[in-house]
Motif scaffolding. Structure first.
Motif, PDB file in Angstrom:
ATOM      1  N   MET A   1       0.844  -1.179   0.000  1.00 33.71           N
ATOM      2  CA  MET A   1       0.000   0.000   0.000  1.00 33.71           C
ATOM      3  C   MET A   1       0.890   1.244   0.000  1.00 33.71           C
ATOM      4  O   MET A   1       1.957   1.254   0.586  1.00 33.71           O
ATOM      5  CB  MET A   1      -0.917   0.003   1.227  1.00 33.71           C
ATOM      6  CG  MET A   1      -1.780   1.226   1.309  1.00 33.71           C
ATOM      7  SD  MET A   1      -3.136   1.171   2.481  1.00 33.71           S
ATOM      8  CE  MET A   1      -2.305   1.016   4.027  1.00 33.71           C
ATOM      9  N   SER A   3       0.707   5.198   1.085  1.00 36.26           N
ATOM     10  CA  SER A   3      -0.033   6.213   1.830  1.00 36.26           C
ATOM     11  C   SER A   3       0.708   7.533   1.722  1.00 36.26           C
ATOM     12  O   SER A   3       1.926   7.582   1.885  1.00 36.26           O
ATOM     13  CB  SER A   3      -0.156   5.815   3.299  1.00 36.26           C
ATOM     14  OG  SER A   3      -0.954   4.668   3.441  1.00 36.26           O
ATOM     15  N   HIS A  13      -4.617   6.326   0.548  1.00 40.24           N
ATOM     16  CA  HIS A  13      -4.184   5.003   1.005  1.00 40.24           C
ATOM     17  C   HIS A  13      -4.518   4.037  -0.129  1.00 40.24           C
ATOM     18  O   HIS A  13      -5.608   3.469  -0.168  1.00 40.24           O
ATOM     19  CB  HIS A  13      -4.891   4.605   2.297  1.00 40.24           C
ATOM     20  CG  HIS A  13      -4.701   5.603   3.394  1.00 40.24           C
ATOM     21  ND1 HIS A  13      -3.508   5.721   4.069  1.00 40.24           N
ATOM     22  CD2 HIS A  13      -5.525   6.547   3.897  1.00 40.24           C
ATOM     23  CE1 HIS A  13      -3.620   6.691   4.965  1.00 40.24           C
ATOM     24  NE2 HIS A  13      -4.835   7.212   4.870  1.00 40.24           N
ATOM     25  N   LYS A  15      -4.348   0.780  -2.156  1.00 39.71           N
ATOM     26  CA  LYS A  15      -4.076  -0.657  -2.089  1.00 39.71           C
ATOM     27  C   LYS A  15      -4.152  -1.305  -3.471  1.00 39.71           C
ATOM     28  O   LYS A  15      -3.544  -2.337  -3.712  1.00 39.71           O
ATOM     29  CB  LYS A  15      -5.095  -1.355  -1.185  1.00 39.71           C
ATOM     30  CG  LYS A  15      -5.029  -0.970   0.261  1.00 39.71           C
ATOM     31  CD  LYS A  15      -6.095  -1.717   1.051  1.00 39.71           C
ATOM     32  CE  LYS A  15      -6.134  -1.249   2.490  1.00 39.71           C
ATOM     33  NZ  LYS A  15      -7.226  -1.895   3.240  1.00 39.71           N
ATOM     34  N   HIS A  16      -4.956  -0.700  -4.352  1.00 38.36           N
ATOM     35  CA  HIS A  16      -5.224  -1.285  -5.670  1.00 38.36           C
ATOM     36  C   HIS A  16      -4.964  -0.255  -6.761  1.00 38.36           C
ATOM     37  O   HIS A  16      -5.417   0.888  -6.652  1.00 38.36           O
ATOM     38  CB  HIS A  16      -6.695  -1.705  -5.783  1.00 38.36           C
ATOM     39  CG  HIS A  16      -7.162  -2.608  -4.692  1.00 38.36           C
ATOM     40  ND1 HIS A  16      -6.921  -3.965  -4.701  1.00 38.36           N
ATOM     41  CD2 HIS A  16      -7.851  -2.344  -3.560  1.00 38.36           C
ATOM     42  CE1 HIS A  16      -7.454  -4.497  -3.612  1.00 38.36           C
ATOM     43  NE2 HIS A  16      -8.015  -3.537  -2.905  1.00 38.36           N
ATOM     44  N   ASP A  45       4.034  -3.807  -3.679  1.00 42.01           N
ATOM     45  CA  ASP A  45       3.371  -2.999  -2.657  1.00 42.01           C
ATOM     46  C   ASP A  45       1.852  -2.914  -2.798  1.00 42.01           C
ATOM     47  O   ASP A  45       1.179  -2.525  -1.852  1.00 42.01           O
ATOM     48  CB  ASP A  45       3.928  -1.572  -2.679  1.00 42.01           C
ATOM     49  CG  ASP A  45       5.392  -1.535  -2.323  1.00 42.01           C
ATOM     50  OD1 ASP A  45       5.786  -2.189  -1.346  1.00 42.01           O
ATOM     51  OD2 ASP A  45       6.151  -0.853  -3.042  1.00 42.01           O
ATOM     52  N   MET A  46       1.332  -3.227  -3.983  1.00 41.11           N
ATOM     53  CA  MET A  46      -0.097  -3.062  -4.243  1.00 41.11           C
ATOM     54  C   MET A  46      -0.612  -4.186  -5.125  1.00 41.11           C
ATOM     55  O   MET A  46       0.178  -4.859  -5.791  1.00 41.11           O
ATOM     56  CB  MET A  46      -0.341  -1.728  -4.952  1.00 41.11           C
ATOM     57  CG  MET A  46      -0.092  -0.540  -4.083  1.00 41.11           C
ATOM     58  SD  MET A  46      -0.171   0.976  -5.020  1.00 41.11           S
ATOM     59  CE  MET A  46       1.417   0.955  -5.807  1.00 41.11           C
ATOM     60  N   ASN A  93      -9.776   3.051  -1.915  1.00 43.85           N
ATOM     61  CA  ASN A  93      -8.440   2.444  -1.837  1.00 43.85           C
ATOM     62  C   ASN A  93      -7.881   2.176  -3.229  1.00 43.85           C
ATOM     63  O   ASN A  93      -6.910   1.440  -3.366  1.00 43.85           O
ATOM     64  CB  ASN A  93      -8.483   1.139  -1.060  1.00 43.85           C
ATOM     65  CG  ASN A  93      -8.801   1.355   0.391  1.00 43.85           C
ATOM     66  OD1 ASN A  93      -9.126   2.448   0.809  1.00 43.85           O
ATOM     67  ND2 ASN A  93      -8.698   0.328   1.168  1.00 43.85           N
TER      68      ASN A  93
END
Length: 156
Positions: A1, A3, A13, A15-16, A45-46, A93
């Motif tokens: 992720m 941020s 933030h 995530k995708h 990271d994602m 996200n």
């Protein structure tokens, strides 16, 4: 992720990363140069998602052995199908990257929407709904390997 707090824009933030295929990652069905390497790096990271109508039928072959989730659209209108996909992931996200009119709703509702103008150009309707524009897909993906670039572009 990833941020990052962007003054005047808010906290991101991510995530995708949700990507369109033809016109964004690929030209005439073939993955653009440099994209493969960036996807591999970002997937550390994602989660990387490719949402496509796969008009030319080459998406799965071109993305074989890459750490991506491929979702081929089976319903129309495509813009609404792409929006439903990011809502299932949690649009707040998601960072979405696309170039076409059928990307406009996901670009609008994602935490971060990025329009790219590559060899197939970009929809002005989608561009008006995006948060930012990138000259090409490699520049757009580079925003996530160097997130301070997001700060420089989006802050007040």
């Amino acid at each position: 992720m990833i941020s990052i707090d962007i003054p005047g824009f808010g906290d991101l933030h991510i995530k995708h990363i949700v990507l369109d295929y033809n016109g964004t990652l690929a030209l005439d069905g073939k993955l653009l140069p440099g994209v493969r390497k960036q996807i591999v790096e970002l997937a550390e990271d994602m989660e990387i998602h490719v949402v496509t109508a796969d008009t030319l039928g080459q998406c799965e072959e071109e993305l074989a052995n890459l750490p991506v989730n491929i979702h081929t659209l089976e319903t129309r209108p495509e813009d609404e199908a792409k929006l439903r996909y990011i809502k299932k992931l949690g649009e707040k996200n998601c960072a979405c990257i696309g170039n076409g009119r059928n990307d406009r709703l996901m670009l609008r509702d994602a935490a971060l929407g990025i329009i790219v103008s590559g060899p197939e150009c970009a929809s002005m309707e989608a561009a008006r709904l995006a948060d930012m524009a990138a000259a090409d897909i490699n520049h757009a993906l580079g925003l996530f390997t160097h997130p301070v670039r997001l700060l420089a572009t989006l802050r007040d």
